[in-house]
Design a protein around this motif. Sequence first.
Motif, PDB file in Angstrom:
ATOM      1  N   SER A   1      -3.497   3.029   1.573  1.00 22.78           N
ATOM      2  CA  SER A   1      -4.373   3.998   0.903  1.00 22.78           C
ATOM      3  C   SER A   1      -5.452   3.305   0.073  1.00 22.78           C
ATOM      4  CB  SER A   1      -3.521   4.828  -0.048  1.00 22.78           C
ATOM      5  OG  SER A   1      -2.907   3.943  -0.990  1.00 22.78           O
TER       6      SER A   1
ATOM      7  N   ASP B   1       1.478   1.067  -5.089  1.00 19.99           N
ATOM      8  CA  ASP B   1       2.373   1.859  -5.950  1.00 19.99           C
ATOM      9  C   ASP B   1       3.476   0.974  -6.518  1.00 19.99           C
ATOM     10  OD1 ASP B   1       0.885   4.033  -5.078  1.00 19.99           O
ATOM     11  OD2 ASP B   1       2.329   4.580  -3.511  1.00 19.99           O
TER      12      ASP B   1
ATOM     13  N   SER C   1       9.933  -4.256   2.381  1.00 23.28           N
ATOM     14  CA  SER C   1      10.412  -2.955   2.858  1.00 23.28           C
ATOM     15  C   SER C   1      11.583  -3.046   3.828  1.00 23.28           C
ATOM     16  CB  SER C   1       9.254  -2.155   3.466  1.00 23.28           C
ATOM     17  OG  SER C   1       8.598  -2.911   4.429  1.00 23.28           O
TER      18      SER C   1
ATOM     19  N   SER D   1       7.750  -1.250  11.212  1.00 20.75           N
ATOM     20  CA  SER D   1       7.271  -2.557  11.688  1.00 20.75           C
ATOM     21  C   SER D   1       8.298  -3.271  12.562  1.00 20.75           C
ATOM     22  CB  SER D   1       6.920  -3.451  10.497  1.00 20.75           C
ATOM     23  OG  SER D   1       5.767  -2.984   9.861  1.00 20.75           O
TER      24      SER D   1
ATOM     25  N   SER E   1      -4.388   1.680  -2.548  1.00 18.56           N
ATOM     26  CA  SER E   1      -3.690   1.565  -3.830  1.00 18.56           C
ATOM     27  C   SER E   1      -2.318   0.961  -3.603  1.00 18.56           C
ATOM     28  CB  SER E   1      -3.518   2.925  -4.486  1.00 18.56           C
ATOM     29  OG  SER E   1      -4.761   3.397  -4.943  1.00 18.56           O
TER      30      SER E   1
ATOM     31  N   ALA F   1       9.824 -13.595  15.805  1.00 16.53           N
ATOM     32  CA  ALA F   1      11.123 -14.266  15.691  1.00 16.53           C
ATOM     33  C   ALA F   1      12.129 -13.470  16.516  1.00 16.53           C
ATOM     34  CB  ALA F   1      11.542 -14.315  14.232  1.00 16.53           C
TER      35      ALA F   1
ATOM     36  N   ALA G   1       4.534  -8.453   1.690  1.00 18.47           N
ATOM     37  CA  ALA G   1       5.644  -9.223   1.112  1.00 18.47           C
ATOM     38  C   ALA G   1       5.609 -10.668   1.602  1.00 18.47           C
ATOM     39  CB  ALA G   1       6.973  -8.568   1.462  1.00 18.47           C
TER      40      ALA G   1
ATOM     41  N   ALA H   1       4.470 -10.802  13.834  1.00 20.85           N
ATOM     42  CA  ALA H   1       4.346 -10.150  15.139  1.00 20.85           C
ATOM     43  C   ALA H   1       3.030  -9.392  15.305  1.00 20.85           C
ATOM     44  CB  ALA H   1       5.522  -9.213  15.347  1.00 20.85           C
ATOM     45  N   GLY H   2       2.558  -8.763  14.247  1.00 16.80           N
ATOM     46  CA  GLY H   2       1.338  -7.967  14.453  1.00 16.80           C
ATOM     47  C   GLY H   2       0.909  -7.263  13.196  1.00 16.80           C
TER      48      GLY H   2
ATOM     49  N   ALA I   1       1.924  -2.799   7.358  1.00 16.98           N
ATOM     50  CA  ALA I   1       1.659  -1.507   6.705  1.00 16.98           C
ATOM     51  C   ALA I   1       0.311  -1.529   5.975  1.00 16.98           C
ATOM     52  CB  ALA I   1       2.791  -1.154   5.743  1.00 16.98           C
TER      53      ALA I   1
HETATM   54  C1  LIG Z   1       2.100   3.701   7.268  1.00 14.37           C
HETATM   55  C2  LIG Z   1       2.419   3.179   5.912  1.00 14.37           C
HETATM   56  C3  LIG Z   1       1.486   3.267   4.893  1.00 14.37           C
HETATM   57  C4  LIG Z   1       1.784   2.781   3.605  1.00 14.37           C
HETATM   58  N1  LIG Z   1       0.844   2.885   2.615  1.00 14.37           N
HETATM   59  C5  LIG Z   1       1.149   2.439   1.382  1.00 14.37           C
HETATM   60  C6  LIG Z   1       0.180   2.508   0.328  1.00 14.37           C
HETATM   61  O1  LIG Z   1      -0.928   2.971   0.509  1.00 14.37           O
HETATM   62  N2  LIG Z   1       0.535   2.056  -0.910  1.00 14.37           N
HETATM   63  C7  LIG Z   1       1.788   1.555  -1.154  1.00 14.37           C
HETATM   64  O2  LIG Z   1       2.078   1.177  -2.295  1.00 14.37           O
HETATM   65  N3  LIG Z   1       2.692   1.440  -0.164  1.00 14.37           N
HETATM   66  C8  LIG Z   1       2.416   1.873   1.070  1.00 14.37           C
HETATM   67  N4  LIG Z   1       3.351   1.772   2.069  1.00 14.37           N
HETATM   68  C9  LIG Z   1       4.645   1.162   1.775  1.00 14.37           C
HETATM   69  C10 LIG Z   1       4.678  -0.274   2.371  1.00 14.37           C
HETATM   70  O3  LIG Z   1       5.931  -0.377   2.936  1.00 14.37           O
HETATM   71  C11 LIG Z   1       4.440  -1.383   1.368  1.00 14.37           C
HETATM   72  O4  LIG Z   1       3.336  -1.085   0.574  1.00 14.37           O
HETATM   73  C12 LIG Z   1       4.189  -2.775   1.948  1.00 14.37           C
HETATM   74  O5  LIG Z   1       2.859  -2.922   2.440  1.00 14.37           O
HETATM   75  C13 LIG Z   1       5.196  -3.200   2.985  1.00 14.37           C
HETATM   76  O6  LIG Z   1       5.027  -4.578   3.171  1.00 14.37           O
HETATM   77  P1  LIG Z   1       6.087  -5.495   3.919  1.00 14.37           P
HETATM   78  O7  LIG Z   1       5.465  -6.832   4.008  1.00 14.37           O
HETATM   79  O8  LIG Z   1       7.413  -5.351   3.284  1.00 14.37           O
HETATM   80  O9  LIG Z   1       6.263  -4.866   5.372  1.00 14.37           O
HETATM   81  P2  LIG Z   1       5.210  -4.615   6.546  1.00 14.37           P
HETATM   82  O10 LIG Z   1       3.875  -4.357   6.011  1.00 14.37           O
HETATM   83  O11 LIG Z   1       5.845  -3.586   7.410  1.00 14.37           O
HETATM   84  O12 LIG Z   1       5.121  -6.012   7.299  1.00 14.37           O
HETATM   85  C14 LIG Z   1       6.144  -6.509   8.121  1.00 14.37           C
HETATM   86  C15 LIG Z   1       5.534  -7.449   9.119  1.00 14.37           C
HETATM   87  O13 LIG Z   1       6.589  -8.105   9.814  1.00 14.37           O
HETATM   88  C16 LIG Z   1       6.271  -8.208  11.179  1.00 14.37           C
HETATM   89  N5  LIG Z   1       7.511  -8.383  11.954  1.00 14.37           N
HETATM   90  C17 LIG Z   1       8.510  -7.489  12.173  1.00 14.37           C
HETATM   91  N6  LIG Z   1       9.472  -8.054  12.932  1.00 14.37           N
HETATM   92  C18 LIG Z   1       9.084  -9.330  13.174  1.00 14.37           C
HETATM   93  C19 LIG Z   1       9.641 -10.407  13.919  1.00 14.37           C
HETATM   94  N7  LIG Z   1      10.815 -10.294  14.541  1.00 14.37           N
HETATM   95  N8  LIG Z   1       8.962 -11.575  13.993  1.00 14.37           N
HETATM   96  C20 LIG Z   1       7.767 -11.710  13.353  1.00 14.37           C
HETATM   97  N9  LIG Z   1       7.182 -10.718  12.640  1.00 14.37           N
HETATM   98  C21 LIG Z   1       7.827  -9.538  12.556  1.00 14.37           C
HETATM   99  C22 LIG Z   1       5.535  -6.910  11.469  1.00 14.37           C
HETATM  100  O14 LIG Z   1       4.735  -7.023  12.628  1.00 14.37           O
HETATM  101  C23 LIG Z   1       4.708  -6.754  10.196  1.00 14.37           C
HETATM  102  O15 LIG Z   1       3.476  -7.419  10.321  1.00 14.37           O
HETATM  103  C24 LIG Z   1       3.069   2.222   3.351  1.00 14.37           C
HETATM  104  C25 LIG Z   1       4.000   2.133   4.396  1.00 14.37           C
HETATM  105  C26 LIG Z   1       3.690   2.599   5.648  1.00 14.37           C
HETATM  106  C27 LIG Z   1       4.728   2.485   6.739  1.00 14.37           C
END
Ligand SMILES: Cc1cc2nc3c(=O)[nH]c(=O)nc-3n(C[C@H](O)[C@H](O)[C@H](O)COP(=O)(O)OP(=O)(O)OC[C@H]3O[C@@H](n4cnc5c(N)ncnc54)[C@H](O)[C@@H]3O)c2cc1C
Length: 413
Positions: A42, A46, A383, A316, A44, A279, A13, A33-34, A37
């Motif tokens: 996978s 969704d 998420s 996360s 793919s 943050a 995101a 931070a690190g 997901a």
């Molecule tokens: C284990 C797992 C596997 C998944 N596999 C799939 C898949 O195969 N296909 C699919 O469609 N969806 C999958 N999902 C759903 C997934 O949530 C979304 O696909 C998407 O990748 C989430 O992206 P995001 O950027 O919202 O969150 P995240 O990928 O969780 O990224 C959030 C980021 O914010 C950082 N962060 C958190 N707090 C702070 C802070 N205070 N300061 C700085 N950084 C911070 C974290 O370190 C992390 O890097 C999966 C989810 C999980 C948990």
Amino acid sequence: MKFDTVIIGGGLAGLACGIRLQNRGFKCAIVSAGQSALHFSSGSFDLLNELPDGTAVANPEEAVRSLDPKHPYAKIGDQFAFYAQEAKQLLLDSGVEVQGDSKQNSYRITPMGTTMPTWLTLADFTCLKNATDVIGKKILLVNIAGFLDFNTKFIADAFEGNGAACKIVSVSLPEFEKLRQSPTEMRSANIARILENENTLHALASRLNEQASSCDVIALPAVFGLSSPAPLQTLKRQIPTPVCIVPTMPPSVPGIRTQKRLRRVFELAGGFYMLGDSATTAETGDGKVYAISTVNHGDIALRANHFVLASGSFFSNGLWASMDGVREPVFGADVDFDPNRNNWYNASVFEPQRYRTFGVATDERFRIKINGKVQDNVYAIGSVLSGFDALQEGCGAGVSLLTALYVADQLKK
Ligand SMILES: Cc1cc2nc3c(=O)[nH]c(=O)nc-3n(C[C@H](O)[C@H](O)[C@H](O)COP(=O)(O)OP(=O)(O)OC[C@H]3O[C@@H](n4cnc5c(N)ncnc54)[C@H](O)[C@@H]3O)c2cc1C
């Protein structure tokens, strides 16, 4: 330090939002931070596989109209199809080769060999039109000897359950000997590093060709290409038999590649990516946020016109759960959750879990609230949001990508 926009979280995101904003001429920083997901992906993405009542979805563009108004897609409304197309295009433009269509879900193969509906699949992976596409196929299922995160027995059972015939073989090459000395080193990312070498790929191709004479497909674990799809392309050129790539248990090699690629595109567009920084707190007042502080920057605050919270869910650390509630740690944003802890989960682990729908409460434009007051310049995406269950509905990547682009397009310099 002053930016147009500071994004907290550099997963799917945060990066999609940052790339869109940089391309619109904004000056952005991402504090991340690190691992995200994506490291567990996978292969793919969704969009929408199931409605909350369990109804299977074939066409996400049609099904989205039945969602509850609290669902993030309902806030995107009529622009859902437009943003689904934009999201696919952003991946393609970033060099993340994907196949799939938001009008018709396809099928992906899981690390257990079963099939699941999905939207976009990385071009390396096999994308099936129907779950039964493997009927009658003779599949040579290959593992690298000693690699435990690819369970060939389960995968063969699942393929055979769908009408295929499988032969399992394990390949051993001298290049893997050093890794094999310690099972903890025999992981997908380390194997992928060894398979960047052309000579090793050539040796692997020779072994596979020796075994593949009577099979229709060779199925291999997704251990190719940490930085680019080139190693798999090289291997495929040397093998006349079609190759099918099956995801492994984490870490996900194609997920790491996607994360690296998107970060690179963000930085090439002029964005500032602060990896390994977190943050911590925000300076707020009059329904606005003025600055955030981070661990690494100490008393040098990051100031911006807009802030975007993309910190992910519980996994996360974007959300924290305690005995008496769920909170968002950076802004102290209002969180939608059930105050009765007994309602958080279902004792049957395979049933939908209520806690997975908890997340940051937002207004119709995805702006966060603090103590009920909408914050004029702070948005939440991905998420960390409330109102959906990414696992049950199969909409995780879609929510992350579509809300990221939708919010990026709302911001004015
Ligand atoms: C284990 C797992 C596997 C998944 N596999 C799939 C898949 O195969 N296909 C699919 O469609 N969806 C999958 N999902 C759903 C997934 O949530 C979304 O696909 C998407 O990748 C989430 O992206 P995001 O950027 O919202 O969150 P995240 O990928 O969780 O990224 C959030 C980021 O914010 C950082 N962060 C958190 N707090 C702070 C802070 N205070 N300061 C700085 N950084 C911070 C974290 O370190 C992390 O890097 C999966 C989810 C999980 C948990």
